[in-house]
Design an enzyme around this catalytic site. Structure first.
Site, PDB file in Angstrom:
ATOM      1  N   LYS A  75       0.809   7.154   0.302  1.00 20.79           N
ATOM      2  CA  LYS A  75       0.572   8.338  -0.523  1.00 20.79           C
ATOM      3  C   LYS A  75      -0.831   8.931  -0.364  1.00 20.79           C
ATOM      4  CE  LYS A  75       3.998   7.672  -4.162  1.00 20.79           C
ATOM      5  NZ  LYS A  75       4.225   7.708  -5.621  1.00 20.79           N
ATOM      6  N   ASP A 115       5.893  13.698  -8.878  1.00 22.41           N
ATOM      7  CA  ASP A 115       5.830  12.810 -10.049  1.00 22.41           C
ATOM      8  C   ASP A 115       5.006  13.484 -11.146  1.00 22.41           C
ATOM      9  OD1 ASP A 115       7.308  10.724  -8.902  1.00 22.41           O
ATOM     10  OD2 ASP A 115       5.515   9.819  -8.009  1.00 22.41           O
ATOM     11  N   GLY A 141      -0.908   3.772  -9.287  1.00 22.03           N
ATOM     12  CA  GLY A 141      -0.758   5.132  -8.807  1.00 22.03           C
ATOM     13  C   GLY A 141       0.092   6.000  -9.718  1.00 22.03           C
ATOM     14  N   MET A 142       1.209   5.458 -10.219  1.00 18.07           N
ATOM     15  CA  MET A 142       2.051   6.241 -11.102  1.00 18.07           C
ATOM     16  C   MET A 142       1.359   6.478 -12.437  1.00 18.07           C
ATOM     17  SD  MET A 142       4.818   7.909 -11.190  1.00 18.07           S
ATOM     18  CE  MET A 142       5.945   8.670 -12.378  1.00 18.07           C
TER      19      MET A 142
END
Length: 281
Positions: A75, A115, A141-142
């Site tokens: 990512k 996201d 990361g999320m």
């Protein structure tokens, strides 16, 4: 499936979309190909992994691949490989979607993070009050995507809870939120789980990310875990009569955002829900 499949036969003109992940799953493949059939679109979606992300993105450009979903561990690596980075990806320094404008000679790659966009859409759709404090458990990361989406939606009062003091404190500082190593007696109107607690097949699949007292005093409970959609946290919130936002909603909306970017077509809410259920079956 809604109606008969109407996707045209595969041909030299069929447009290809792919995903790149360290550990590919069938979720995106099922979601996108189902909607191609339902909507009669001349597209094909295929999941891949790679040990050479630069070469893979070069292939997206050189072969005229229309869209590319990007998962861990790529990512951040792809940021240097695209031509344009949209604000959604800039906000968290991470990409999960690349669109290739094949009308430009050599292609033009634009990166975004759906996201982040999905969480912002859910905040708006569920009518969450930006004046309310938010308590976010997680610092990966999320969690960065979720926290940034809340901050950019106007939520100025928040706390990041994470056992990893380094990543937790860094994320909290970046968002302008407080940091805590555990939930303790903290409460908030909006509580969000962005950890693997409650995930099917995981070591804590039967656990809730927050205790019953914290849940009962919340106004909205948000669990980003998508499998199962009814996590122990979501089940406890429903039992307490607290409104919920599920991980299934997140994964469906982020995929729908990708789908629209790739094809120019926005599926209906019913089509999105059906494709999401099929993708997670």
């Amino acid at each position: 499936m809604t109606g008969a499949a109407r996707r045209p036969p595969l041909s030299k003109d069929t447009r290809l979309c792919i995903s790149l992940a360290g550990r590919p799953s069938n979720i995106g493949t099922r979601f996108h190909n189902h909607l191609y059939d339902v909507l009669g679109l001349d597209f094909l979606y295929k999941a891949f992994t790679t040990t050479d992300i630069a070469a893979a993105i070069g292939g997206v450009r050189a072969l005229g691949i229309r869209g590319c979903s990007v998962s861990m561990p790529f990512k951040q690596d792809v940021l240097a490989l695209v031509d344009e980075v949209e604000p959604s990806a800039q906000a968290i320094n991470a990409v999960n979607t690349i669109v290739n404008d094949v009308t430009v000679s050599g292609g033009r790659l634009t990166a975004s993070n759906t996201d982040y966009l999905a969480v912002q859409r859910l905040i708006a759709e569920h009518g969450l009050d930006p004046a309310a404090p938010v308590l976010i458990r997680g610092s990966g990361g999320m969690a960065a995507a979720v926290g940034s989406a809340f901050r950019d939606a106007g939520f100025r009062t928040g706390t990041i809870v994470a056992r990893n003091r380094t990543t937790g404190a860094e994320l909290a500082d970046r968002l302008g939120y407080d940091y805590a190593v555990d939930v303790g007696s903290r409460i908030a109107a909006v509580i969000v789980n962005v950890t693997p607690v409650g995930m099917a097949g995981g070591p804590q699949e039967r656990d809730s990310a927050f205790d019953t007292a914290t849940i009962a005093r919340a106004e909205t409970v948000f669990d980003v875990v998508a499998m199962p959609s009814e996590t122990p946290l979501i089940a406890a919130a429903r039992d307490a009569g607290v409104p919920v936002i599920t991980g299934a909603e997140v994964i469906a909306l982020q995929a729908a955002e990708q789908f629209e970017r790739y094809t120019g077509v926005r599926p209906t809410p019913g089509q999105i829900a059906e494709a999401s259920a099929i993708s997670r079956a």
